[in-house]
Design a protein around this motif. Structure first.
Motif, PDB file in Angstrom:
ATOM      1  N   GLY A  92       6.127  88.399 -26.030  1.00  0.00           N
ATOM      2  CA  GLY A  92       6.097  87.199 -26.833  1.00  0.00           C
ATOM      3  C   GLY A  92       5.172  86.152 -26.254  1.00  0.00           C
ATOM      4  N   ASP A  93       5.188  84.981 -26.913  1.00  0.00           N
ATOM      5  CA  ASP A  93       4.432  83.846 -26.444  1.00  0.00           C
ATOM      6  C   ASP A  93       4.988  83.406 -25.086  1.00  0.00           C
ATOM      7  N   PRO A  94       4.118  83.068 -24.136  1.00  0.00           N
ATOM      8  CA  PRO A  94       4.624  82.618 -22.828  1.00  0.00           C
ATOM      9  C   PRO A  94       5.574  81.435 -22.923  1.00  0.00           C
ATOM     10  N   ILE A  95       5.352  80.538 -23.878  1.00  0.00           N
ATOM     11  CA  ILE A  95       6.242  79.390 -24.013  1.00  0.00           C
ATOM     12  C   ILE A  95       7.630  79.841 -24.455  1.00  0.00           C
ATOM     13  N   ASP A  96       7.698  80.891 -25.281  1.00  0.00           N
ATOM     14  CA  ASP A  96       9.001  81.424 -25.689  1.00  0.00           C
ATOM     15  C   ASP A  96       9.725  82.048 -24.500  1.00  0.00           C
ATOM     16  N   ILE A  97       8.980  82.751 -23.655  1.00  0.00           N
ATOM     17  CA  ILE A  97       9.580  83.357 -22.470  1.00  0.00           C
ATOM     18  C   ILE A  97      10.120  82.284 -21.528  1.00  0.00           C
ATOM     19  N   SER A  98       9.379  81.175 -21.423  1.00  0.00           N
ATOM     20  CA  SER A  98       9.853  80.087 -20.559  1.00  0.00           C
ATOM     21  C   SER A  98      11.142  79.482 -21.098  1.00  0.00           C
ATOM     22  N   TYR A  99      11.270  79.382 -22.430  1.00  0.00           N
ATOM     23  CA  TYR A  99      12.510  78.872 -23.011  1.00  0.00           C
ATOM     24  C   TYR A  99      13.668  79.833 -22.768  1.00  0.00           C
ATOM     25  N   VAL A 100      13.383  81.137 -22.759  1.00  0.00           N
ATOM     26  CA  VAL A 100      14.434  82.116 -22.461  1.00  0.00           C
ATOM     27  C   VAL A 100      14.950  81.912 -21.043  1.00  0.00           C
ATOM     28  N   PHE A 101      14.038  81.794 -20.076  1.00  0.00           N
ATOM     29  CA  PHE A 101      14.454  81.551 -18.696  1.00  0.00           C
ATOM     30  C   PHE A 101      15.167  80.200 -18.562  1.00  0.00           C
TER      31      PHE A 101
END
Length: 229
Positions: A92-101
């Protein structure tokens, strides 16, 4: 007072009251993070399913932490159960991954009983995300695009479209050239940055006249680090 506020809400034995408090706090924090995500990513588009996932993840992680506790056997059993799950979705988008973390960290803090720390962490990070979104930090003024042009095999692709690309783009680069239809056609893939206020239809029409009205695809949304096939 601050030591009491930021102390763990958990005791040696789980109680219904503390468990419900942790779960509902995790859900509220997840909802808060989800709203911030919608507000900051609304213009770029977002998946409704992903926003719901952001609400549920903190509570799920908190419940897992509550159930595992300090029991090593449970922790290994949980790791074995999760190892059976294979995620086959595309990156996914890196920003989405950051929101997951982000949501995982909030759920972890709540699950360990440090609710105040989780709330404080969520508020600080959400404020940072809102500031970065409103200031448009690190967002380029121009957007890269991907252009795919199909040409017949007898057409020299090396300098065929340079004059048109120089007229309509700020910059362009050939990313890939491949044959198709058993060598009868070539497909050229460019990454380019169009000039402001140009007529895209006029740009494509000129390319069509040059490539014999074969297929032309202009992708307006691409990953800067990857060229899609």
């Amino acid at each position: 007072m601050s030591k009491i506020l930021f102390a763990s809400a958990l005791t040696d034995t789980l109680s219904v009251g503390s468990t419900l408090k942790i779960i509902f706090t995790s859900l509220i924090m997840g909802l808060f993070i989800s709203i911030v995500y919608i507000k900051t990513q609304g213009k770029d588009g977002y998946s409704p399913g992903f926003t719901i996932t952001l609400i549920m993840l903190p509570a799920i992680i908190a419940i897992i932490i509550l159930l595992v506790g300090n029991n090593i056997a449970r922790a290994f059993s949980l790791a074995g159960a999760f190892s059976l799950i294979r995620f086959r979705s595309a990156p996914g988008d890196p920003i989405d991954i950051s929101y997951v973390f982000f949501t995982l960290a909030v759920g972890l803090a709540c699950g360990m009983g440090y609710i105040a720390y989780g709330v404080l962490f969520a508020i600080i990070l959400c404020i940072v995300m809102v500031i970065l979104s409103t200031t448009k930090y690190a967002k380029p003024k121009t957007r890269n695009m991907q252009l795919k042009i199909t040409i017949p095999e007898d057409l020299d692709y090396q300098d065929c479209f340079d004059d048109i690309l120089l007229q309509y783009t700020q910059s362009y680069k050939v990313q890939r050239v491949k044959t198709c239809d058993f060598g009868a056609l070539f497909e050229i893939v460019y990454t380019l940055c169009l000039k402001e206020d140009i007529n895209q239809k006029e740009f494509i029409d000129k390319l069509r006249c040059r490539n014999g009205n074969l297929s032309i695809v202009l992708n307006t949304e691409i990953n800067n680090e990857k060229v899609y096939s």
